[in-house]
Design a protein around this motif. Structure first.
Motif, PDB file in Angstrom:
ATOM      1  N   LEU B   8      13.085  30.024   1.980  1.00 45.02           N
ATOM      2  CA  LEU B   8      14.425  30.323   2.456  1.00 45.02           C
ATOM      3  C   LEU B   8      15.099  31.223   1.447  1.00 45.02           C
ATOM      4  O   LEU B   8      15.545  30.799   0.401  1.00 45.02           O
ATOM      5  CB  LEU B   8      15.238  29.042   2.627  1.00 45.02           C
ATOM      6  N   THR B  10      17.448  35.002   1.407  1.00 43.54           N
ATOM      7  CA  THR B  10      17.970  36.087   2.218  1.00 43.54           C
ATOM      8  C   THR B  10      18.319  37.305   1.389  1.00 43.54           C
ATOM      9  O   THR B  10      18.559  38.368   1.935  1.00 43.54           O
ATOM     10  CB  THR B  10      19.231  35.627   2.953  1.00 43.54           C
ATOM     11  N   GLN B  11      18.368  37.150   0.077  1.00 43.62           N
ATOM     12  CA  GLN B  11      18.765  38.280  -0.744  1.00 43.62           C
ATOM     13  C   GLN B  11      17.777  39.416  -0.573  1.00 43.62           C
ATOM     14  O   GLN B  11      16.581  39.206  -0.537  1.00 43.62           O
ATOM     15  CB  GLN B  11      18.788  37.846  -2.205  1.00 43.62           C
ATOM     16  N   THR B  12      18.303  40.601  -0.496  1.00 43.67           N
ATOM     17  CA  THR B  12      17.448  41.748  -0.213  1.00 43.67           C
ATOM     18  C   THR B  12      16.350  41.895  -1.252  1.00 43.67           C
ATOM     19  O   THR B  12      15.222  42.195  -0.942  1.00 43.67           O
ATOM     20  CB  THR B  12      18.290  43.020  -0.174  1.00 43.67           C
ATOM     21  N   VAL B  54      13.759  40.349   5.694  1.00 45.81           N
ATOM     22  CA  VAL B  54      15.222  40.323   5.648  1.00 45.81           C
ATOM     23  C   VAL B  54      15.742  40.854   6.968  1.00 45.81           C
ATOM     24  O   VAL B  54      15.698  42.056   7.216  1.00 45.81           O
ATOM     25  CB  VAL B  54      15.759  41.183   4.489  1.00 45.81           C
ATOM     26  N   PRO B  55      16.172  39.969   7.870  1.00 48.58           N
ATOM     27  CA  PRO B  55      16.730  40.451   9.126  1.00 48.58           C
ATOM     28  C   PRO B  55      18.167  40.936   8.920  1.00 48.58           C
ATOM     29  O   PRO B  55      18.938  40.315   8.190  1.00 48.58           O
ATOM     30  CB  PRO B  55      16.689  39.226  10.039  1.00 48.58           C
ATOM     31  N   LYS B 355      12.614  34.614  10.541  1.00 48.70           N
ATOM     32  CA  LYS B 355      12.222  34.875   9.158  1.00 48.70           C
ATOM     33  C   LYS B 355      11.083  33.967   8.706  1.00 48.70           C
ATOM     34  O   LYS B 355      10.159  34.410   8.042  1.00 48.70           O
ATOM     35  CB  LYS B 355      13.464  34.609   8.318  1.00 48.70           C
TER      36      LYS B 355
END
Lengths: 189, 382, 454
Positions: B8, B10-12, B54-55, B355
């Protein structure tokens, strides 16, 4: 049957301040400090098993933002609404991502639209609007047309001055002409 | 490789495993031909294998909720058509339902049946589009044409019924806009007779096709726990073996009067999602037939003034759309305008699980899995 | 504003294409008539050119007759032009044929607007592509980007000289014919990879990696199939391979009885067909230009005429591949003489029919099958096709050895009368054994590819 009122009232006794029932839907109002505790209780309790965070959103009140959780139990098909008031003075709410992963994007959207900050959120960025957007659109003080005049997309910074010259048209040729060095070409008509 | 569901981030720039020179970022979308709209995924790939996802969404954000607050209740209704433009009927339904509940409106029985008819025809059209586009995503052209031939007729029927092809604005507060006539009913029956053989043919085209099966069986496996954790609903959740359909569990319109099955499949992979949607078409057809056979008499709408003021209060109501649960949270302050309208879009929640499913798959599978989720970006970005 | 207007102004594509279409048709028909009447010999036409110059000299006077070298140059140029025009027409009209066949499979009509029943559609497409600007991306390697379509297209043209259009109508019957075909295939890969690399696009790059892996892998089973055929016919020459199937024997070897090689080499036919489809990047092996995954693969960044070159090269390659399959397995131009047509013309008809059959099957595959995944594709090649092709090669060797023994009574362990009956019995026995073994392996080949077990 959306819920079991007596069971819910008994189970949630230690958490909520008061509750309401609108058209058969149970709404519990609780303090911001008890949100996480209550969520994890609802998720882990054997009789309730609220395993899905169905929705998380905000609603602007006169004193602050009201954060609204819609929980759903897939196994029992129960539905419940939790609400908590976050006063304008400190727009911070605890992030529910540690309990429900689904809260991730919903909280990002709440932050995007209302400016509500969530503590301990793994990645609190804007989700629907561009990162450099000003303001939070779903707040009541945000005008429908936005704060700033919307510029046409082709009006680049360099071209802004040229645009005001009379009898001239702009043609963006950078995409079609690989040889052009400057981004914009001005063609006189 | 660790358990993909644990991942989990999400950071680019956040990398899961150590950086390596073999990797590069692949920007898929928003103009990529098979992201079903304006979805953008950043994939970090090692060769063809996806190592980080990364959506990015929001390219179709039009501020439906904000605009709704600045219009009358009746004016908020056409905006819902623009959200899920493939299942616009169910979006209309989703907004009318809480308003009717709040106002305690009695909707005529015929109107409820007509709603079911429209909803199911639209579900059929939506699933047909899914069938076709999944084929296109996998590189097969023919399923697309087979499906669109039927979808075209379904759209024509909906046009006869509502006067519009895509943005119907058919289901109104208090009923439906137009009544069904005998010629239209005849067209419906003609469609049903013509659809049955085509439906069989569509089954054979995929089920008897070895490459099709190898491309979708076992790809993008999910578990019910994972999906529920992420708030995924609809055919995707049913495809992992959860027998949950709001048309049965929390019936709206007149769904409690109809006889149909909830389709489930136990694998939770791309094939299961295809299977569930395919079989749901058959169930929709069953419902449409029942609708035509037992359409009750009476008025088709309870007349409402154009401007009305619902009592103050708030309602969260949920309906089942072709893509999952569409939750609508409305707050009324007693004025002509909605105080707050919130749409909990099914595709929005469904995409958040993507993801975790994409991790460790190849680029070809990314497209297949995304196609099997059948997202509509008007709805995701609202 | 003027520039804008210029860009927007409509070009009468319909009219131009109509005129050019008629021109092309006239040219094509003239060539056809010449070829058919003159047995691939355009001598009358060339003589008339020569006479034209002579007449010029007679009328206006001049320095004397032109040197023969100039005539030869003109004549060779004309020949090349003829082949080029025919090939371009074949490439262009293959697209129309494909679109029509696909439309037939999908219950639609296909192109109908340009010309009667859309017959001029390819010409309109070509004209449209001619008008389009060739865009080069900013970060691209301009030289590679420019060279790639050329490198892709030229081997396709070079392959055309091998095509056995009919009896005695092989433009150049090289004595290393099959090897030449094989080498050109490898050349085409270079073009694809240059395009992928020179575009400076990540999708193109992935497509390039895929294409190289795929094409290099699929050349191996192909080579084994070709070797089996060479064993059977005893020659690398296309003409000899066809003759071995028609007459049973050539100067270098052969089976001693006439048979199309698809019968003893059914397995090889399947493998060669699949590999040829993979080599030409067609569905279900079109991973290098997977529209839904990699936008357009290696030609994502190409427009206009450069893109058209890739497109033409693909279709010409399909045509060449189908011709080689026909020559190697289906007896080439072999077939009974048709009434009223004469030997040459009927052989052309038979050849065209067989090529069309192969082409139809390739389009059929496109109409039914989705695309394989990369790992499945490589698995199909390395775990299925290559072992089977090797086994097939081994079997062919045994078969040819047994056949040689059959043909030379001195080698027989038991003395039998060399009558027609024994010969036929031996042939039947060998064929049945071949078929049995082939089926044994083919079952394995046709088995479903398992889920990702790599």
């Amino acid at each position: 049957m959306l819920h079991n009122k007596t069971l819910f009232l008994k189970k949630l006794k230690p958490f909520f301040d008061h509750y309401a029932e609108i058209r058969g839907q149970l709404i519990f109002v609780l303090d911001r400090s008890k949100i996480l505790e209550c969520l994890s209780f609802l998720k882990n309790d054997k009789d309730l098993k609220f395993n899905m965070l169905h929705d998380l959103t905000c609603n602007q009140k006169s004193k602050g933002l009201e954060i609204v959780y819609q929980l759903h139990s897939v196994d029992n098909s129960y539905w419940i609404t939790l609400k908590s008031l976050i006063p304008f003075e400190s727009l911070v709410a605890p992030s529910a991502t540690s309990v429900f992963v689904a809260a991730d994007w919903h909280e990002r959207e709440a932050f995007d639209m209302f400016g509500l900050k969530f503590t301990d959120h793994p990645d609190l960025r804007r989700i629907l609007l561009p990162d450099d957007w000003e303001g939070h659109p779903l707040k009541k003080e945000y005008p429908l047309g936005g704060f700033k005049d919307i510029k046409p997309i082709w009006a680049y910074e360099e071209a802004e001055d040229l645009q005001n010259l009379p009898d001239r048209n702009l043609l963006n040729s950078s995409i079609i002409d690989p040889d052009s060095d400057d981004k914009l070409k001005v063609i006189e008509s | 490789m660790s358990d993909p569901t644990d991942f989990l981030t999400t950071q680019t720039g956040t990398l899961l495993e150590k950086e390596s020179e073999d990797r590069f970022w692949l920007n898929m979308g928003p103009q990529h031909p098979s992201t079903h709209g304006v979805f953008r995924i950043l994939l970090e790939t090692e060769g063809e294998i996806v190592k980080n996802v990364v959506p990015i969404i929001g390219y179709l954000h039009r501020g439906v909720e904000k605009i709704s607050e600045n219009r009358e209740w009746m004016g908020a209704l056409p905006l819902t058509d623009r959200m899920d433009y493939l299942g616009a009927m169910s979006n209309n339904m989703a907004l009318t339902l809480p308003v009717e509940e709040l106002m305690e409106l009695e909707v005529p029985r015929r109107a409820q049946w007509l709603r079911v008819l429209a909803l199911e025809t639209n579900r059929l059209a939506s699933h047909l589009l899914f069938y076709g586009t999944l084929g296109l995503d996998l590189g097969a052209l023919t399923p697309f044409f087979f499906a669109f031939r039927q979808r075209e007729i379904a759209q024509y029927l909906l046009e006869l019924l509502s006067g519009q092809r895509i943005t119907f604005n058919y289901i109104r507060y208090g009923g439906v806009r137009l009544d069904i006539t005998i010629p239209i009913e005849r067209e419906f029956r003609k469609f049903i007779t013509g659809f049955r053989p085509a439906y069989e043919e569509m089954w054979n085209l995929v089920e008897g096709n070895e490459i099709f099966r190898t491309r979708i069986i076992g790809v993008g496996k999910s578990t019910p726990e994972l999906l529920i954790k992420h708030g995924v609903t609809g055919p995707i959740l049913r495809a992992s073996g959860v027998k949950r359909d709001l048309r049965k569990d929390r019936p709206f319109a007149a769904y409690d009067e109809f006889d149909f099955d909830v389709i489930t499949h136990d694998k939770g992979d791309t094939y299961s999602r295809w299977y569930c949607r395919y079989k749901e078409m058959g169930e929709s057809l069953k419902i449409i037939e029942q609708c035509l056979d037992g359409m009750p008499d009476g008025p088709h709408i309870k007349k409402m003034p154009f401007f009305f003021k619902p009592p103050p209060g708030e309602i969260y109501s949920v309906t089942d759309t072709p893509r999952g649960d569409l939750g609508v949270y409305i707050v009324s302050d007693g004025s002509r305008f909605p105080y707050r309208v919130r749409y909990r879009a099914p595709s929005f929640c469904n995409l958040s699980v993507l993801k975790e499913l994409l991790y460790g798959t190849g680029i070809g599978d990314v497209i297949a899995i995304l196609g099997s989720f059948d997202p509509v970006f008007g709805e995701v970005d609202r | 504003m003027k520039l804008l207007e210029w860009r927007v102004r409509r070009v009468p594509v319909g009219k131009i294409s109509l005129i050019l279409g008629i021109l092309a048709f006239v040219l094509f028909a003239t060539w056809k008539i010449w070829a058919l009447t003159g047995y691939w010999s355009l001598e009358p036409a060339f003589d008339s050119i020569r006479n034209f110059f002579l007449n010029l000299r007679d009328k206006f006077g001049g320095p004397g007759e032109l040197p023969m070298g100039l005539y030869n140059t003109i004549i060779i140029t004309l020949k090349l032009l003829g082949i080029l025009v025919v090939l371009l027409l074949i490439g262009a009209y293959s697209t129309l044929m494909e679109r029509k066949i696909l439309a037939f499979m999908q219950d639609r009509l296909g192109p109908t607007r340009v010309g009667p029943r859309g017959i001029l559609q390819p010409i309109a497409d070509g004209l449209k592509l001619l008008q389009k600007e060739c865009i080069v991306p900013l970060g691209a390697d301009r030289n590679f980007h420019y060279l790639a379509p050329v490198i892709c297209f030229i081997p396709a043209l070079m392959g055309a000289v091998l095509i056995p259009f009919g009896k005695g109508l092989i433009p150049v019957d090289l004595n290393v014919g099959i090897l030449y075909f094989f080498a050109l295939g490898a050349f085409g890969e270079l073009g694809i990879f240059l395009a992928a690399w020179g575009s400076n696009n990540k999708y193109s790059a992935i497509a390039g990696f895929r294409a190289v892996a795929q094409l290099v892998s699929y050349e191996i089973p192909m080579a084994f199939c070709i070797m089996s055929i060479v064993l059977l016919s005893g020659s690398l020459k296309i003409g000899d391979i066809i003759n071995a199937q028609i007459e049973g024997a050539t100067a270098y070897g052969g089976l001693g009885f006439p048979i199309w090689f698809i019968v003893p080499q059914f397995l090889g036919f399947l493998i060669f067909f699949l590999s040829a489809v993979a080599e030409t990047n067609r569905t279900p092996f079109d991973l290098a230009e997977a529209e839904s995954e990699l936008v357009s693969g290696f030609h994502t960044e190409y427009t206009g005429l450069r893109w058209a070159f890739f497109f033409l090269a693909e279709y010409v390659n399909i045509f060449i591949g189908a011709s080689i399959i026909t020559a190697m397995y289906l007896g080439g131009y072999a077939g009974p003489e048709l009434p009223f047509l004469g030997i040459t013309l009927s052989s052309v008809v038979w050849f065209c029919l067989k090529v069309f059959l192969i082409f139809f099957i390739i389009v059929w595959l496109r109409g039914t099958l989705p695309r394989l995944r990369v790992d499945q594709l490589m698995m199909l090649c390395w775990k299925r096709l290559i072992p089977i092709a090797m086994a097939n090669f081994l079997l062919t060797g045994i078969f040819v050895f047994a056949n040689t023994v059959r043909l030379t009574p001195q080698l027989w362990p038991v003395h039998l009368e060399n009558s027609a009956y024994t010969s036929i019995a031996a042939i039947v026995f060998i064929l049945i054994a071949m078929f049995g073994l082939a089926w044994f392996f083919a079952k394995d080949l046709l088995k479903p590819i398992k889920e990702r077990d790599a």
